[in-house]
Design a protein around this motif. Sequence first.
Motif, short mmCIF file in Angstrom:
data_model
loop_
_atom_site.label_atom_id
_atom_site.label_comp_id
_atom_site.label_asym_id
_atom_site.label_seq_id
_atom_site.Cartn_x
_atom_site.Cartn_y
_atom_site.Cartn_z
N ILE A 26 0.85 -1.20 0.00
CA ILE A 26 0.00 0.00 0.00
C ILE A 26 0.88 1.25 0.00
N GLY A 27 0.32 2.36 -0.38
CA GLY A 27 1.04 3.63 -0.36
C GLY A 27 1.25 4.09 1.07
N HIS A 28 2.44 4.60 1.34
CA HIS A 28 2.75 5.01 2.72
C HIS A 28 2.18 6.38 3.07
N ARG A 29 1.56 7.07 2.10
CA ARG A 29 0.92 8.36 2.36
C ARG A 29 -0.61 8.25 2.29
N THR A 30 -1.12 7.04 2.37
CA THR A 30 -2.56 6.83 2.27
C THR A 30 -3.23 6.86 3.65
N LYS A 31 -4.53 7.01 3.63
CA LYS A 31 -5.30 6.96 4.88
C LYS A 31 -5.16 5.59 5.53
N SER A 34 -2.06 5.43 7.54
CA SER A 34 -2.22 6.17 8.79
C SER A 34 -2.97 5.35 9.83
N GLU A 35 -4.01 4.66 9.39
CA GLU A 35 -4.79 3.85 10.32
C GLU A 35 -3.97 2.69 10.87
N ILE A 36 -3.15 2.09 10.01
CA ILE A 36 -2.29 1.00 10.45
C ILE A 36 -1.31 1.49 11.51
N GLN A 37 -0.69 2.64 11.24
CA GLN A 37 0.31 3.16 12.17
C GLN A 37 -0.34 3.63 13.47
N GLY A 215 20.99 14.83 14.19
CA GLY A 215 20.99 13.96 13.04
C GLY A 215 19.70 14.12 12.25
N HIS A 216 19.37 13.15 11.43
CA HIS A 216 18.14 13.24 10.63
C HIS A 216 17.31 11.96 10.73
N TYR A 217 17.82 10.86 10.17
CA TYR A 217 17.00 9.65 10.08
C TYR A 217 16.59 9.13 11.46
N LEU A 218 17.46 9.27 12.44
CA LEU A 218 17.18 8.76 13.79
C LEU A 218 16.88 9.88 14.78
N ASP A 219 16.53 11.05 14.26
CA ASP A 219 16.15 12.19 15.11
C ASP A 219 14.75 11.92 15.67
N LEU A 220 14.68 11.62 16.96
CA LEU A 220 13.39 11.27 17.56
C LEU A 220 12.41 12.43 17.52
N LEU A 221 12.91 13.64 17.65
CA LEU A 221 12.01 14.79 17.61
C LEU A 221 11.43 14.99 16.22
N LEU A 222 12.22 14.77 15.19
CA LEU A 222 11.72 14.85 13.82
C LEU A 222 10.63 13.81 13.59
N LEU A 223 10.86 12.58 14.03
CA LEU A 223 9.85 11.52 13.88
C LEU A 223 8.58 11.89 14.63
N TYR A 224 8.74 12.41 15.84
CA TYR A 224 7.60 12.80 16.67
C TYR A 224 6.80 13.92 16.02
N ASN A 225 7.48 14.98 15.60
CA ASN A 225 6.79 16.13 15.01
C ASN A 225 6.08 15.75 13.71
N TYR A 226 6.78 15.00 12.87
CA TYR A 226 6.20 14.64 11.57
C TYR A 226 4.98 13.75 11.75
N SER A 227 5.08 12.80 12.66
CA SER A 227 3.94 11.90 12.92
C SER A 227 2.72 12.68 13.41
N GLU A 229 2.07 15.87 12.86
CA GLU A 229 1.61 16.83 11.85
C GLU A 229 1.07 16.16 10.59
N HIS A 230 1.38 14.86 10.40
CA HIS A 230 1.00 14.18 9.16
C HIS A 230 0.25 12.87 9.43
N ASN A 231 -0.65 12.91 10.40
CA ASN A 231 -1.57 11.80 10.62
C ASN A 231 -0.86 10.46 10.81
N PHE A 232 0.09 10.43 11.73
CA PHE A 232 0.82 9.22 12.13
C PHE A 232 1.76 8.67 11.06
N GLN A 233 2.09 9.47 10.07
CA GLN A 233 3.04 9.04 9.05
C GLN A 233 4.44 9.56 9.38
N TYR A 234 5.43 9.15 8.57
CA TYR A 234 6.83 9.44 8.87
C TYR A 234 7.53 10.12 7.71
#
Length: 358
Positions: A26-31, A34-37, A215-227, A229-234
């Motif tokens: 499935i697409g990782h930007r789909t509804k 988001s429901e899975i995550q 860092g970027h990929y393992l930046d916990l704050l980036l993961l937290y903020n993005y999730s 702001e973007h409906n539990f996506q990364y």
Amino acid sequence: MKMKLFLPGPVSVRSEVLKQFEKPVIGHRTKEASEIQKSIIINMQKIFGTKEDILVSTSSGTGLMEGAIRSCTRKRALICALGSFGELWQKLGIENGIETDILRTEPGEATDPNKLEEVLKKKDYDFVGITHNETSSGILNNLKELKPIIEKYSEIIWAIDTVSSAGGTPIDQDKYGIDISITSSQKCLGLVPGLSFASFSTKAVEKARTIENRGHYLDLLLLYNYSREHNFQYPSTPAISNMVAAEYQLNYIVNEEGLENRFKRHLTMSNYFKDWANKNFEVFGNKKYLSPTITCVKNTKNLNFEKLSDEFSKRGIVISNGYGSMADKTFRVGHMGDTTLGDMKEFTKIFDEILKNI
């Protein structure tokens, strides 16, 4: 031949879980994504015993251990190690330019709260990483003993490595005031390797906001903020098919088997196998702190592990040698994930047969 894994990870995975990978990607930007995550978050909160946010990473648990120490240390970090994987956490800190000290235990012992207090008094620490369950030695730290010491230091972010314990024994994060619990998919959760999970407390979020160069990929704050702001996506494309399987398995763990039943099963398997091991060999470590998910066995018969492993392989079974300096002196057996007491009884029956002929 289908091999049955009695390793301290990865574990054998239920066929129903493996079938989830047959579903169309499935697409990782789909509804739907988001429901899975969102479902994963809800169930991991229950497994960690927390109301705090949950982050999911396409990485091993080591990745989020690195992310935690880098995202939440401004002054100095302390790692309380029970063995090889605590040593690794210190290495991760140092390699990221963080002043990182380590409090080691004697082999087979848990972290001594008195020694922890002595160390914390000496320097200004703002991050403490503690191995909850040491995969290399089969020792489980007692969080209840450590809580009164750490809670004296309000600035400390308390992180724990539950890679080989979450899903097999209670973590009770909020009960102990833990900020970050980290685990991965391939052990007690009964999933294939590829995902890791971390809780991220409000206190840890605020701390991370004060840290530069996370860092970027393992930046916990980036993961937290993005999730958020973007409906539990990364930010990056995650291992979405692994997440589909994770949603299915975590729902089974929490809502079908039930956490209390799962914890009880792990303890029953552990007690059964340790009794057998003590009759035939000797279980390594202080009896007060033995892991309910892994048993490290002293090789008191001086068996050639390579030959022992070959005998098991002929019978469709895989076990693990001791880790690092404990190789050949010990061997390790995992009783975690969806392994059953019946599986453990069959395993010891086969082990008995091997011992008669080896």
